[in-house]
Motif scaffolding. Sequence first.
Motif, mmCIF file in Angstrom:
data_model
loop_
_atom_site.group_PDB
_atom_site.id
_atom_site.type_symbol
_atom_site.label_atom_id
_atom_site.label_comp_id
_atom_site.label_asym_id
_atom_site.label_seq_id
_atom_site.Cartn_x
_atom_site.Cartn_y
_atom_site.Cartn_z
ATOM 1 N N PRO A 258 1.114 -0.733 -0.778
ATOM 2 C CA PRO A 258 -0.073 0.480 -0.358
ATOM 3 C C PRO A 258 0.429 1.319 -0.141
ATOM 4 N N THR A 259 0.296 2.127 -0.242
ATOM 5 C CA THR A 259 0.970 3.821 -0.678
ATOM 6 C C THR A 259 0.435 4.457 0.962
ATOM 7 N N ILE A 260 2.371 4.793 1.587
ATOM 8 C CA ILE A 260 1.356 5.276 3.633
ATOM 9 C C ILE A 260 0.740 5.945 3.725
ATOM 10 N N ASP A 261 0.044 6.796 4.006
ATOM 11 C CA ASP A 261 -0.605 7.796 5.028
ATOM 12 C C ASP A 261 -0.004 8.177 5.329
ATOM 13 N N GLU A 262 1.129 9.501 6.063
ATOM 14 C CA GLU A 262 1.943 9.644 6.522
ATOM 15 C C GLU A 262 0.626 10.008 8.097
ATOM 16 N N SER A 263 -0.089 10.644 8.022
ATOM 17 C CA SER A 263 -1.481 11.139 8.276
ATOM 18 C C SER A 263 -2.089 9.945 9.112
ATOM 19 N N ALA A 264 -2.121 8.682 9.094
ATOM 20 C CA ALA A 264 -3.059 7.983 9.247
ATOM 21 C C ALA A 264 -2.532 7.112 10.648
ATOM 22 N N PRO A 265 -3.530 7.188 11.319
ATOM 23 C CA PRO A 265 -2.963 6.364 12.707
ATOM 24 C C PRO A 265 -1.806 5.446 13.269
ATOM 25 N N ALA A 266 -1.391 5.670 13.652
ATOM 26 C CA ALA A 266 0.254 4.434 13.874
ATOM 27 C C ALA A 266 0.283 4.675 15.137
ATOM 28 N N GLN A 267 0.817 3.648 15.601
ATOM 29 C CA GLN A 267 1.369 2.647 16.352
ATOM 30 C C GLN A 267 3.241 2.899 16.021
ATOM 31 N N TYR A 268 3.973 3.753 16.409
ATOM 32 C CA TYR A 268 5.354 4.372 16.497
ATOM 33 C C TYR A 268 5.966 4.082 17.940
ATOM 34 N N CYS A 269 6.982 2.813 17.323
ATOM 35 C CA CYS A 269 7.790 1.942 18.470
ATOM 36 C C CYS A 269 8.712 2.613 19.161
ATOM 37 N N GLU A 270 9.319 2.537 19.763
ATOM 38 C CA GLU A 270 10.412 2.948 20.392
ATOM 39 C C GLU A 270 11.159 1.692 20.489
ATOM 40 N N ASP A 271 11.735 0.920 20.259
ATOM 41 C CA ASP A 271 12.617 0.388 20.200
ATOM 42 C C ASP A 271 13.524 0.184 19.087
ATOM 43 N N PRO A 272 14.889 0.755 18.950
ATOM 44 C CA PRO A 272 15.182 0.905 17.874
ATOM 45 C C PRO A 272 16.023 -0.574 17.224
ATOM 46 N N PHE A 273 15.950 -1.390 15.982
ATOM 47 C CA PHE A 273 16.404 -2.595 15.812
ATOM 48 C C PHE A 273 17.787 -1.585 14.797
ATOM 49 N N PRO A 274 18.550 -2.662 13.868
ATOM 50 C CA PRO A 274 19.605 -2.417 13.240
ATOM 51 C C PRO A 274 18.862 -2.357 11.878
ATOM 52 N N GLY A 275 18.835 -1.802 10.877
ATOM 53 C CA GLY A 275 18.096 -1.365 9.141
ATOM 54 C C GLY A 275 19.082 -0.792 9.008
ATOM 55 N N ALA A 276 18.763 -0.647 8.050
ATOM 56 C CA ALA A 276 19.565 -0.108 6.480
ATOM 57 C C ALA A 276 20.686 0.601 6.766
ATOM 58 N N LEU A 277 21.679 -0.643 5.775
ATOM 59 C CA LEU A 277 23.234 0.679 6.345
ATOM 60 C C LEU A 277 23.570 0.089 8.112
ATOM 61 N N GLY A 278 22.835 -0.813 8.408
ATOM 62 C CA GLY A 278 23.265 -1.236 10.300
ATOM 63 C C GLY A 278 22.701 0.139 10.728
ATOM 64 N N LYS A 279 22.363 0.907 10.408
ATOM 65 C CA LYS A 279 21.708 2.316 11.462
ATOM 66 C C LYS A 279 20.483 1.689 12.375
ATOM 67 N N PRO A 280 20.271 2.302 12.888
ATOM 68 C CA PRO A 280 19.575 2.104 13.700
ATOM 69 C C PRO A 280 17.649 2.697 13.500
ATOM 70 N N MET A 281 16.769 1.861 13.512
ATOM 71 C CA MET A 281 15.679 2.716 12.831
ATOM 72 C C MET A 281 14.641 1.802 13.736
ATOM 73 N N LEU A 282 13.805 2.463 13.508
ATOM 74 C CA LEU A 282 12.464 2.646 14.065
ATOM 75 C C LEU A 282 11.421 2.055 13.341
ATOM 76 N N ALA A 283 9.908 0.758 13.839
ATOM 77 C CA ALA A 283 9.050 0.417 13.075
ATOM 78 C C ALA A 283 7.946 0.933 14.057
ATOM 79 N N VAL A 284 6.842 0.736 12.698
ATOM 80 C CA VAL A 284 5.570 1.637 12.847
ATOM 81 C C VAL A 284 4.549 0.581 12.661
ATOM 82 N N VAL A 285 3.545 0.360 13.571
ATOM 83 C CA VAL A 285 2.776 0.056 13.023
ATOM 84 C C VAL A 285 1.077 0.393 12.369
ATOM 85 N N VAL A 286 0.417 0.862 11.859
ATOM 86 C CA VAL A 286 -0.223 1.157 11.207
ATOM 87 C C VAL A 286 -1.175 0.356 11.944
#
Length: 153
Positions: free
Chosen positions: A58-86
């Motif tokens: 889907p195309t993400i509507d950034e204004s849609a209700p979502a849970q912004y997760c607080e715990d970072p994980f190793p993502g792109a290029l090994g840098k910390p990223m966060l998960a978002v659950v729409v």
Amino acid sequence: MLVLLAAVAGCSTSVTGSGAAADPTSTTTAATTTTRTTTRIPPTTTTEASKSTPVPLPTIDESAPAQYCEDPFPGALGKPMLAVVVETPAGRMRCDQAASVLVDYYAQRHDPTPGLPPLEVGPMTCNQVPEPAMPQVVCTDGKDVIYSMWPQR
């Protein structure tokens, strides 16, 4: 004891019996031998989605209700990223589950490269968004929608 060890080790074992209740008036019984072989095949967690029918992303509507997760994980290029659950009507995914799917995605695709075919990660189809804004990688299984983002400071 030997049969138990063989079953635990994944070897073949023999089971003898007819599968029917014994007739108490009968003096002879027929025995049948059945052999069951158990083979362990490791599950595949990430595959090229082109091998099956992927769920469209889907195309993400950034204004849609979502849970912004607080715990970072190793993502792109090994840098910390966060998960978002729409928030979706049928969605039930938690932050730890979303992060796990995204970690598996980034284990396969360390560099953020748009235009590649989607990957299936467990039950979800994931891919880099064509023009990154807040979402970087979007995943869905038709019920849940998650995405990765860089920490906003």
